[in-house]
Design a protein around this motif. Sequence first.
Motif, PDB file in Angstrom:
ATOM      1  N   PHE A 274      30.916-104.041 -15.084  1.00 28.08           N
ATOM      2  CA  PHE A 274      30.095-104.109 -16.298  1.00 28.08           C
ATOM      3  C   PHE A 274      30.990-104.186 -17.540  1.00 28.08           C
ATOM      4  O   PHE A 274      30.691-104.913 -18.492  1.00 28.08           O
ATOM      5  CB  PHE A 274      29.186-102.880 -16.371  1.00 28.08           C
ATOM      6  CG  PHE A 274      28.408-102.749 -17.658  1.00 28.08           C
ATOM      7  CD1 PHE A 274      27.286-103.528 -17.889  1.00 28.08           C
ATOM      8  CD2 PHE A 274      28.790-101.835 -18.626  1.00 28.08           C
ATOM      9  CE1 PHE A 274      26.570-103.401 -19.076  1.00 28.08           C
ATOM     10  CE2 PHE A 274      28.081-101.698 -19.808  1.00 28.08           C
ATOM     11  CZ  PHE A 274      26.964-102.489 -20.030  1.00 28.08           C
TER      12      PHE A 274
ATOM     13  N   LEU B  99      33.607-105.656 -18.000  1.00 29.91           N
ATOM     14  CA  LEU B  99      34.098-107.019 -18.234  1.00 29.91           C
ATOM     15  C   LEU B  99      32.952-108.001 -18.431  1.00 29.91           C
ATOM     16  O   LEU B  99      32.978-108.844 -19.315  1.00 29.91           O
ATOM     17  CB  LEU B  99      34.942-107.477 -17.043  1.00 29.91           C
ATOM     18  CG  LEU B  99      36.157-106.603 -16.727  1.00 29.91           C
ATOM     19  CD1 LEU B  99      36.803-107.043 -15.427  1.00 29.91           C
ATOM     20  CD2 LEU B  99      37.164-106.660 -17.871  1.00 29.91           C
ATOM     21  N   LYS B 100      31.914-107.865 -17.602  1.00 30.22           N
ATOM     22  CA  LYS B 100      30.818-108.829 -17.651  1.00 30.22           C
ATOM     23  C   LYS B 100      29.985-108.672 -18.917  1.00 30.22           C
ATOM     24  O   LYS B 100      29.395-109.623 -19.405  1.00 30.22           O
ATOM     25  CB  LYS B 100      29.898-108.645 -16.440  1.00 30.22           C
ATOM     26  CG  LYS B 100      30.480-109.171 -15.151  1.00 30.22           C
ATOM     27  CD  LYS B 100      29.474-108.952 -14.034  1.00 30.22           C
ATOM     28  CE  LYS B 100      30.039-109.263 -12.667  1.00 30.22           C
ATOM     29  NZ  LYS B 100      30.053-110.695 -12.382  1.00 30.22           N
ATOM     30  N   ASN B 101      29.851-107.447 -19.388  1.00 32.28           N
ATOM     31  CA  ASN B 101      29.098-107.199 -20.617  1.00 32.28           C
ATOM     32  C   ASN B 101      29.987-106.421 -21.580  1.00 32.28           C
ATOM     33  O   ASN B 101      29.645-105.319 -22.021  1.00 32.28           O
ATOM     34  CB  ASN B 101      27.811-106.435 -20.300  1.00 32.28           C
ATOM     35  CG  ASN B 101      26.698-107.368 -19.858  1.00 32.28           C
ATOM     36  OD1 ASN B 101      26.144-108.114 -20.654  1.00 32.28           O
ATOM     37  ND2 ASN B 101      26.408-107.360 -18.569  1.00 32.28           N
ATOM     38  N   SER B 102      31.123-107.028 -21.899  1.00 40.11           N
ATOM     39  CA  SER B 102      32.142-106.279 -22.632  1.00 40.11           C
ATOM     40  C   SER B 102      31.672-105.849 -24.029  1.00 40.11           C
ATOM     41  O   SER B 102      32.085-104.793 -24.502  1.00 40.11           O
ATOM     42  CB  SER B 102      33.432-107.087 -22.727  1.00 40.11           C
ATOM     43  OG  SER B 102      33.167-108.338 -23.305  1.00 40.11           O
TER      44      SER B 102
ATOM     45  N   PRO C 264      24.777-111.494 -21.616  1.00 36.81           N
ATOM     46  CA  PRO C 264      25.934-111.071 -22.431  1.00 36.81           C
ATOM     47  C   PRO C 264      26.012-111.813 -23.756  1.00 36.81           C
ATOM     48  O   PRO C 264      26.379-111.236 -24.777  1.00 36.81           O
ATOM     49  CB  PRO C 264      27.141-111.417 -21.552  1.00 36.81           C
ATOM     50  CG  PRO C 264      26.608-111.481 -20.172  1.00 36.81           C
ATOM     51  CD  PRO C 264      25.189-111.965 -20.280  1.00 36.81           C
TER      52      PRO C 264
ATOM     53  N   TYR D  12      23.067-107.793 -13.937  1.00 39.66           N
ATOM     54  CA  TYR D  12      24.348-107.228 -14.375  1.00 39.66           C
ATOM     55  C   TYR D  12      24.240-106.517 -15.720  1.00 39.66           C
ATOM     56  O   TYR D  12      25.231-105.986 -16.214  1.00 39.66           O
ATOM     57  CB  TYR D  12      25.395-108.345 -14.485  1.00 39.66           C
ATOM     58  CG  TYR D  12      25.653-109.005 -13.160  1.00 39.66           C
ATOM     59  CD1 TYR D  12      26.561-108.451 -12.258  1.00 39.66           C
ATOM     60  CD2 TYR D  12      24.952-110.144 -12.769  1.00 39.66           C
ATOM     61  CE1 TYR D  12      26.765-109.026 -11.017  1.00 39.66           C
ATOM     62  CE2 TYR D  12      25.161-110.725 -11.530  1.00 39.66           C
ATOM     63  CZ  TYR D  12      26.070-110.158 -10.662  1.00 39.66           C
ATOM     64  OH  TYR D  12      26.272-110.715  -9.437  1.00 39.66           O
TER      65      TYR D  12
ATOM     66  N   SER E 122      23.614-103.780 -16.788  1.00 38.04           N
ATOM     67  CA  SER E 122      23.507-102.343 -16.572  1.00 38.04           C
ATOM     68  C   SER E 122      24.849-101.788 -16.144  1.00 38.04           C
ATOM     69  O   SER E 122      25.571-102.421 -15.376  1.00 38.04           O
ATOM     70  CB  SER E 122      22.478-102.051 -15.478  1.00 38.04           C
ATOM     71  OG  SER E 122      22.592-100.718 -15.031  1.00 38.04           O
TER      72      SER E 122
ATOM     73  N   ALA F  80      38.253-109.642 -22.339  1.00 36.77           N
ATOM     74  CA  ALA F  80      37.012-108.890 -22.176  1.00 36.77           C
ATOM     75  C   ALA F  80      37.320-107.398 -22.125  1.00 36.77           C
ATOM     76  O   ALA F  80      36.532-106.583 -22.565  1.00 36.77           O
ATOM     77  CB  ALA F  80      36.274-109.324 -20.904  1.00 36.77           C
TER      78      ALA F  80
ATOM     79  N   ARG G 276      39.956-102.386 -26.000  1.00 36.80           N
ATOM     80  CA  ARG G 276      40.508-101.206 -25.337  1.00 36.80           C
ATOM     81  C   ARG G 276      41.953-101.451 -24.950  1.00 36.80           C
ATOM     82  O   ARG G 276      42.278-102.530 -24.444  1.00 36.80           O
ATOM     83  CB  ARG G 276      39.724-100.905 -24.036  1.00 36.80           C
ATOM     84  CG  ARG G 276      38.313-100.475 -24.261  1.00 36.80           C
ATOM     85  CD  ARG G 276      37.461-100.738 -23.039  1.00 36.80           C
ATOM     86  NE  ARG G 276      37.125-102.143 -22.932  1.00 36.80           N
ATOM     87  CZ  ARG G 276      35.973-102.617 -22.424  1.00 36.80           C
ATOM     88  NH1 ARG G 276      35.078-101.792 -21.960  1.00 36.80           N
ATOM     89  NH2 ARG G 276      35.750-103.912 -22.362  1.00 36.80           N
TER      90      ARG G 276
END
Lengths: 251, 495
Positions: free
Chosen positions: A184, A186-189, B12, B368, B370, B462, B467
Motif C-alpha cells: 500500500f 507504494l501503490k497508494n503512496s 491512486p 488496493y 486500503s 513512491a 520518506r
Amino acid sequence: MRVALFLTCVNDTLYPDTGRAVVKLLTRLGVEVDFPMAQTCCGQAHYNTGYRHEAEPLARHFSDVFGEYEAIVTPSGSCGAMVRELYPRMGERARAEGRGNSLATTLAPVVPKTYELTEFLVDVLGVTDVGAYYPHKVTYHPTCHGLRGLGLGDRPRRLLQAVKGLELAELPGAEECCGFGGTFALKNSDVSAAMGADKVRNAASTGAEVLCAADNSCLMHIGGTMARLSTGMRPVHIAEILASTEEEPAV
Amino acid sequence: MSGTYLGMPAFPKAAHEAVHDATLRGNLRHATHTIRAKRAKAVAEVSDWDALREAGKRIKDHTLRHLDRYLVQLEASVTAAGGTVHWAADADEANRIVADLVRATGESEVVKVKSMTTQEIGLNEALEAEGIRAYETDLAELIVQLGRDRPSHILVPAIHRNRGEIRDIFRKEMSEWGRPAPEGLTDTPAELAEAARLHLREKFLRAKVGISGANFMVAETGTLVVVESEGNGRMCLTLPETLISVVGIEKILPTWQDLEVFLQTLPRSSTAERMNPYTTMWTGTTDGDGPSTFHLVLLDNGRTDTLADEVGRQALRCIRCSACLNVCPVYERAGGHAYGSVYPGPIGAILSPQLRGVTSEIDASLPYASSLCGACYEVCPVAIDIPEVLVHLRERVVEGGQVTSNGNKVVLKPAKGHAAERAAMRAARWAFSRPGALRAGQRLVSRSRRLHPRSLPGPGKAWSGTRDLPAVPKEPFRDWWQRTNGGMDGKGAAK
Ligand code: SF4
C-alpha cells in the motif's frame, strides 16, 4: 524453556538490532533461544498483495522449519497475525479449491504456538516487569495487525509502564493506522504518506523522544517520515527498550 | 451530475488530488472524526452489542442463502397487499421500468427519497433523458444535486462541502430548480435548513409521484422500511399518489421480528443515534392513507453474481450504515469521489469491483485502496470482514480465475499492468524458498550499503519522495548469529 525465534525477513535483513535485543531479553528471562537458520519469510507480503498461491510454499517452508519447536516467538505483530490468522484461512481456501486437506494439515501445528513477543512475555512467561531500564520519554503506537489482528490489547503498554526510568506519553489518535500497509505504501503512496505525516505530527505533539511500536515495518515508514520531517524523534522497537538495562542501556 | 462514473482514473491518481486539497482534507477530517467518536460512544452503551452484531450477520447470511425462496415469498406478500412487483436484471432494465411507470401517470416530475440504489443505476440521468425531472429531497442530496456534484459519502453525500460552500450553492442554484434561496442567506445551519425547507415544501405539495429505495423489505408481510433523520423521506413516501420503490434484492429480511436487530444496530452505527428519528413502514396500499398505487422494482445488477462468490458474498450483508467510511483513514484522506462509484470507502472498495467486475481501471484499483488496517471490520455492524474480501479481490485482479458474470461462469484473465510485480513476487518466493539464496541477497545488500542512495529514482520515488530509506546494517542478523554462536561467545551478545 526452549523457543524458536522467528525474526522475519525484514528484521533479519534490515533490523538485526531488534533480533539481538529479543535474544538478550529472552535469555535474561531464562528462556533458551534458537534461531533456525533455514527460516526465511512467512509470505505475508505475497498473501496481502493477492499472490496467495505464491505464499503457500513459503507457509509450508515455515511449518517445516518451525514445526518441531515448543513455541515460536516473533517480534512482529503483522507476521504473527499472518501465521495465526491467515495460515488457517489459506488451508481453508485450498480445501475450497478442491486441493484437499494437505495444506491445512501441514500448517495446523505452527498456528497455536506462534506468539508475538509481548504476548509471549505476558501470557506465556507471565511477566510484565522484565527488569528493563530506559530513561527516556516514549510514546507507543499500537500497530494495526497487533491491535486488531492478534488482539494484543494493553500488553505492550503494561510492559512499557514497568520499565524503570521510562516516561510513557499518551499518543493522540493512537489506534489510527500509520499508513504503511505493505505494498500500500507504494501503490497508494500519496495517501500512505499523508497518514504517516499525521501519525508523526501526533507523535511529535507528545514531546516524546521515542516512538515505540512492536513492528519494524511500520517503524520503517514512520521513522522514514520522521527523518524527512526533521522531528528529532526516533523510532525504536519495543524489544530494544525491554532489553535495555542499567548495565547495558540502549539508546 | 454523473451517476455512472465511466472512465474514472484509477484510485491512486484520483486520491492524489484530494490528498493535496487542504479544504477537502479539513472538511473530511472534521466530519469523520466527529461522527467516529459519537458512534463509539453510542455503541459502547449497548451491553449486548457483540451479540447483536452476530445476530445481524447470521440473519443476513441465512437470508442470502435462501434468497430464492424469500424473494418469491416477498413478491406474494407485496402483491397480496395491493402492490405490483417488477423484476430488473440490471440498471437499464430498472430505469426503463421506472420511466415507463412515471410516464404512465402522465407526470413529468418526481420527488425522491434518498436512495443509494437509484444512484447506483443512474436513475436521475435516465429519467432526465426521458424528459422527467427528479428532485432530490434529502438535504445533503439536494446540495449535491444543486451543485451538479457527485455524492461522496453513503449517508452524508455532501460531506465534502462546508457551510460556506453550501450557502454559495443555494444562492446560486436554487432559483433554477424552483423557489430561490431567501435574500441575504448566511451560512448558519438554521438558515440553511430553512432555505432547504422552503425550497422543498413546494415540491412535496405538488408531486404526484414519489421514488424511493428501502433499507429493509420483510418477506413474510411484504412491508418496506425506510430509515431517515429529516422527515423529508416520509413526505415523499406518504404525500404522492404513486410510489415507486427500487430495491436491491439483498435487502430482504425473512420476518418482522428480524427488524429488532437492525433497528438497534443501524442508527447507532450510522448517525450515532439511539433510536432512528423517522422510520417509515408501508405494506402495499391502504385506502385513504398514503399513495394509492405502489410499485416495487427488485434490482439484481450484479448481486446474484456476487452471491456466487464464497468469499465476496459477505459484502451483500451490508446495511449501508457508513460506519466503515467514517473510521477509514484512507477515505478520510482520499475523499469519496476517488472511489469512482456511488459506494465509496471500504464497502465501496469491495462492492464496486464485484457488482461491476474488475475490468475497468478504477475497479481494478479499488481492492488496493486500503492499508488493511482492519478498522472497518471492527466497526461493521454485520461483521463484514472487509480486509479479507479486499485481499480476495486483489487475487482476482492479479491471478484472474473463475468468476460469475451475468449468471455464467467465466474465466478471467489476470489484469494488465501487474507483470513486473508478479515477476518480483515470484522471484521473492524463489529466494525465500531457499535460505541460501536469501542469505546471498542479504549479504549483497549489506556489503554494498555505502553505495545506497537516501532517495530512489523512478518507481522507488513512491517511497523515497516522502520518506527516508532505512539504513542498511553491516551484516544481517543471521550472519551475526552464526559468527557469535548465537551471541554466546561472550562478545557480540545483544549489542
Ligand atoms: S460494510 Fe458494514 S460498516 Fe460499512 S456500510 Fe456496510 S454495514 Fe456499514
